[in-house]
Motif scaffolding. Sequence first.
Motif, PDB file in Angstrom:
ATOM      1  N   VAL B 173       0.847  -1.181   0.000  1.00 54.16           N
ATOM      2  CA  VAL B 173       0.000   0.000   0.000  1.00 54.16           C
ATOM      3  C   VAL B 173       0.888   1.238   0.000  1.00 54.16           C
ATOM      4  N   ALA B 174       0.611   2.186  -0.886  1.00 54.85           N
ATOM      5  CA  ALA B 174       1.415   3.404  -0.958  1.00 54.85           C
ATOM      6  C   ALA B 174       1.113   4.305   0.236  1.00 54.85           C
ATOM      7  N   ALA B 175       2.145   5.055   0.672  1.00 54.40           N
ATOM      8  CA  ALA B 175       1.992   5.906   1.855  1.00 54.40           C
ATOM      9  C   ALA B 175       0.872   6.925   1.684  1.00 54.40           C
ATOM     10  N   GLY B 176       0.672   7.384   0.452  1.00 56.45           N
ATOM     11  CA  GLY B 176      -0.357   8.395   0.204  1.00 56.45           C
ATOM     12  C   GLY B 176      -1.765   7.888   0.418  1.00 56.45           C
ATOM     13  N   LYS B 177      -1.948   6.561   0.405  1.00 57.64           N
ATOM     14  CA  LYS B 177      -3.285   5.979   0.575  1.00 57.64           C
ATOM     15  C   LYS B 177      -3.656   5.795   2.038  1.00 57.64           C
ATOM     16  N   LEU B 178      -2.679   5.926   2.920  1.00 53.38           N
ATOM     17  CA  LEU B 178      -2.931   5.674   4.339  1.00 53.38           C
ATOM     18  C   LEU B 178      -3.839   6.736   4.936  1.00 53.38           C
ATOM     19  N   ASN B 179      -4.641   6.333   5.925  1.00 57.61           N
ATOM     20  CA  ASN B 179      -5.448   7.290   6.658  1.00 57.61           C
ATOM     21  C   ASN B 179      -4.790   7.501   8.016  1.00 57.61           C
ATOM     22  N   TYR B 180      -3.764   8.352   7.998  1.00 59.24           N
ATOM     23  CA  TYR B 180      -2.982   8.582   9.211  1.00 59.24           C
ATOM     24  C   TYR B 180      -3.483   9.828   9.917  1.00 59.24           C
ATOM     25  N   ILE B 181      -3.822   9.703  11.214  1.00 59.32           N
ATOM     26  CA  ILE B 181      -4.375  10.828  11.975  1.00 59.32           C
ATOM     27  C   ILE B 181      -3.301  11.331  12.953  1.00 59.32           C
ATOM     28  N   PRO B 182      -2.734  12.509  12.693  1.00 61.44           N
ATOM     29  CA  PRO B 182      -1.693  12.997  13.597  1.00 61.44           C
ATOM     30  C   PRO B 182      -2.261  13.629  14.875  1.00 61.44           C
ATOM     31  N   PHE B 183      -1.588  13.388  15.990  1.00 56.95           N
ATOM     32  CA  PHE B 183      -1.953  13.994  17.271  1.00 56.95           C
ATOM     33  C   PHE B 183      -0.746  14.772  17.803  1.00 56.95           C
ATOM     34  N   PRO B 184      -1.016  15.823  18.614  1.00 55.92           N
ATOM     35  CA  PRO B 184       0.110  16.649  19.068  1.00 55.92           C
ATOM     36  C   PRO B 184       0.942  16.037  20.192  1.00 55.92           C
ATOM     37  N   GLY B 185       0.569  14.870  20.697  1.00 50.26           N
ATOM     38  CA  GLY B 185       1.376  14.275  21.754  1.00 50.26           C
ATOM     39  C   GLY B 185       0.936  12.854  22.037  1.00 50.26           C
ATOM     40  N   GLY B 186       1.825  12.066  22.638  1.00 51.97           N
ATOM     41  CA  GLY B 186       1.530  10.662  22.910  1.00 51.97           C
ATOM     42  C   GLY B 186       0.302  10.473  23.791  1.00 51.97           C
ATOM     43  N   GLY B 187       0.088  11.408  24.737  1.00 54.69           N
ATOM     44  CA  GLY B 187      -1.056  11.289  25.637  1.00 54.69           C
ATOM     45  C   GLY B 187      -2.376  11.305  24.881  1.00 54.69           C
ATOM     46  N   ASP B 188      -2.440  12.133  23.837  1.00 53.42           N
ATOM     47  CA  ASP B 188      -3.663  12.222  23.036  1.00 53.42           C
ATOM     48  C   ASP B 188      -3.865  10.969  22.191  1.00 53.42           C
ATOM     49  N   VAL B 189      -2.760  10.415  21.694  1.00 52.95           N
ATOM     50  CA  VAL B 189      -2.847   9.209  20.870  1.00 52.95           C
ATOM     51  C   VAL B 189      -3.422   8.053  21.686  1.00 52.95           C
ATOM     52  N   VAL B 190      -2.897   7.866  22.899  1.00 54.03           N
ATOM     53  CA  VAL B 190      -3.342   6.716  23.682  1.00 54.03           C
ATOM     54  C   VAL B 190      -4.800   6.871  24.112  1.00 54.03           C
ATOM     55  N   THR B 191      -5.244   8.102  24.408  1.00 55.50           N
ATOM     56  CA  THR B 191      -6.650   8.301  24.767  1.00 55.50           C
ATOM     57  C   THR B 191      -7.543   7.944  23.581  1.00 55.50           C
ATOM     58  N   ALA B 192      -7.138   8.364  22.389  1.00 57.56           N
ATOM     59  CA  ALA B 192      -7.950   8.108  21.198  1.00 57.56           C
ATOM     60  C   ALA B 192      -8.052   6.621  20.894  1.00 57.56           C
ATOM     61  N   VAL B 193      -6.953   5.911  21.015  1.00 51.74           N
ATOM     62  CA  VAL B 193      -7.006   4.483  20.678  1.00 51.74           C
ATOM     63  C   VAL B 193      -7.733   3.708  21.775  1.00 51.74           C
ATOM     64  N   ALA B 194      -7.573   4.122  23.036  1.00 55.41           N
ATOM     65  CA  ALA B 194      -8.278   3.437  24.121  1.00 55.41           C
ATOM     66  C   ALA B 194      -9.785   3.637  23.984  1.00 55.41           C
ATOM     67  N   GLY B 195     -10.201   4.801  23.482  1.00 54.95           N
ATOM     68  CA  GLY B 195     -11.615   5.071  23.301  1.00 54.95           C
ATOM     69  C   GLY B 195     -12.155   4.548  21.979  1.00 54.95           C
ATOM     70  N   GLY B 196     -11.305   3.899  21.190  1.00 56.20           N
ATOM     71  CA  GLY B 196     -11.753   3.336  19.923  1.00 56.20           C
ATOM     72  C   GLY B 196     -11.997   4.377  18.845  1.00 56.20           C
ATOM     73  N   LYS B 197     -11.471   5.599  19.041  1.00 49.15           N
ATOM     74  CA  LYS B 197     -11.698   6.643  18.053  1.00 49.15           C
ATOM     75  C   LYS B 197     -10.850   6.417  16.802  1.00 49.15           C
TER      76      LYS B 197
END
Lengths: 520, 319
Positions: B173-197
């Motif tokens: 899969v080409a990088a341009g096809k990815l649906n990558y959601i950037p967050f401003p810090g690790g704390g926000d990333v873990v909250t989002a994944v724990a909440g299934g967002k």
Amino acid sequence: MASGASAWDLAAFFPCWAGERRMDALPSLLAGFAVALQPINLMWALVGTVLGTAIGILPGIGPALTIALLLPVTAQVAPESALIMFAGILYGAMYGGSTTSILINTPGESGSMMTALEGNQMARRGRGAAALATAAIGSFVAGTIGTVGLTFLAPTIAELAFVFGPEDYFALMVLAFTSVSVVMGTSRLRGFIALFIGLALGVVGIDGQTAQARMVFGSPELFDGIQITIVLVSLFAIGETIYVASRYQAEAPSINPLAGGIHMTAEDWRRSWKPWLRGTAIGFPIGALPAGGAEIPTFLSYTLERRLAEKPEEFGHGAIEGVAGPEAANNAAAAGVLVPLLTLGLPTSSTAAILLAAFQNYGLQPGPMLFINNAQLVWGLIASLYVGNVMLLVLNLPLVGLWVRLLLIPRPYLYAGIMVFSLVGIWGLATSWMDLLLMFVIGLAGYVMRVYDFPVAPVLIGLILGPMAETQLRRALSIGQGDPVTLVSTPISATLLAVSLVVLILPALMRLLGPKVSAA
Amino acid sequence: MKRFVAVLCAMAFVTFPWSLPAKADTARIMVPASAGGGWDGTARQTILALQQSGLFMGGTQFTNKGGAGGTIGLAEFIRTGKRDDNALMFMGAIMVSSIITSKSPVSLDGTTPLARLTNEYDAVAVPTSSEIRTPADLVEALRKSPGALAVGGGSLGGVDHVALALIAREAGVAAGKLNYIPFPGGGDVVTAVAGGKVKAAISGASELKPLADAGRVRIIAVTGPERLKGIDAPTLKEAGIDVVIGNWRGVVGSPGMSEAAHAAWLERFDKLAAGEVWKQTLERQGWEDAYLSGDAFVAFLTAEKSRWKAILKDVGLAY
């Protein structure tokens, strides 16, 4: 404990994550009192309440500005102590603001606008002391009940952060935008213009998602955006100073003598206690709503008391209910405002926004993690609110006479002082000429807004929540692969957006439905 | 007279907080990410270790300014920290690569490099309820519909993003096809994944571990050359995905920092790195020692810039 919200500190607190989701509030609160009752923290709470009351009394200096100016000074203090002091300022200013409203018809804070209506009329009739007293006791009652609400509600609401998705946050912010623009100020058009000024200021700088610079006009000084503190100081302090200076010759302030002792009569008590409780009941939940704030509940409480009054004809001529209700609502909302701030990291008033900045200054990110990573700090803060409330009552009832003296500072001295502190404060932020330039430009804009009756709060809300709303919107659309239906895909987001729509059309609707609705 | 005294008292009262002397040797620390993530932890733990070792006794003032791979914080640091001998900023591989990907208007060139401190590996995690259980499942999901699999992580073009792009390449899969959601810090990333967002997240292993231990997320792989202590997940290599990617973090001084201050800070960090306190800090946080200071760090930074340029071009995240 001051080491901040590092995710790895979580390890120590697993039980409350893995097992029961709801934390036990009472033991935590007791532990909080152990923090708040340490002599050093008691001292900071006292400093905060005294300072808060003082600045609430001085027109133009709200709690938001004070905390902003104090932020750099408290760098040496432990976060617990500093935040306890800031909470004292918040409560103190809520109370202090009522004093100027009552005595010289100059609200120090937008939350005490309603108090001025009846309170000043009472003062003109020599009943100023009774008005101050009902405000003080009402604030105490409401503040205490509100803090109890905060104690037991906050941990539950903290769990919401895992439920809230980007589309929900976006809807929440839309609600904040519409409600603040509709309710504040003299017209919706002015409210929305102010909001959009704020939103525009918010997009300046490097975009947080793609790292592209926007609206910086080639100036590296603007890469990191326009600092909230600058806008705040400019709009409140500079704008207000210019305004007062421009009007100084025309209307010299006069202070009304305190007549009739400093005690409330039996009838005053009888007429006050119900408005206190009703004001609390209105203030806390609205304050706790992520789109709440202190202005809406005071407005609602005033309208309600006017409807329910035994002698509605007294309204407009110094009805004590019109002071008791809004003052209680005001303080209860101040407690309520801390709920979304502590649990969701969402500031709903300019003061809350500065408190948020204070948290972040210490590297603490309000939100669900705060209750887990920094339980000692949060519960210490909540416990100190109880302490601060008692302090406020003890402090203010006997000192009513002294507070009036603060108003004797000749205005030229007072405002010259404010100018100096603002300049020093802003220069100290980054020793940048651009900041000073911005300060004067925005300050002038603040003056123009003041002259033409534009509300200031929507600007701040736009500036603070705008970038957050943008990030959440883009995140939601990105996760939903560009489908706009995503934005109403959850019950929360759909409801919140519907409520925003209602807020937007409600005033027009009410005009259509009944001519009896008073404009208060 | 009475009036004058009242005025005086009131003025003193109002000016009191501003008249407190500000301590001269306060270190102003820029953390160019939101609180609760990797840079934040590195900054706070490092300064704490300096204080515990008695190497720096002044006060500290932290500023968290997240977003855009740390370049917003970098912009503020360059603007406000200029010639400030006590201004430091924590940074790392993510900042170097984000500057390249985003063609950032600010760069690290003006700052005064001090030291590289730590190295850490990423972990790949999914919500506990997710169907994805192994790295192979993840590759399969990416292959099926990359757009439907929203993956959260740090800033665009950062280590987390590159790690995902490398995994995606395994899936064709080409990088341009990815649906990558950037967050401003690790704390926000873990909250989002724990909440299934988001459907999956790539973030520092130390950021995801606490939530994995609490049963809120499931770690399915780590990006290091070998398994990490305390995390029950295979390396990507074991799972047949030939990806090893780490994330170094370091510290730089203000633009135009004086020679004397530069030398003083280098000496502090050198002493810290040799001491017992730092050893314990690394142990506790699960970080790998990657200490490199002075000229060696300057050379490393230059090499990193070209290395990341090549990697980013290679996976299609920079042109």
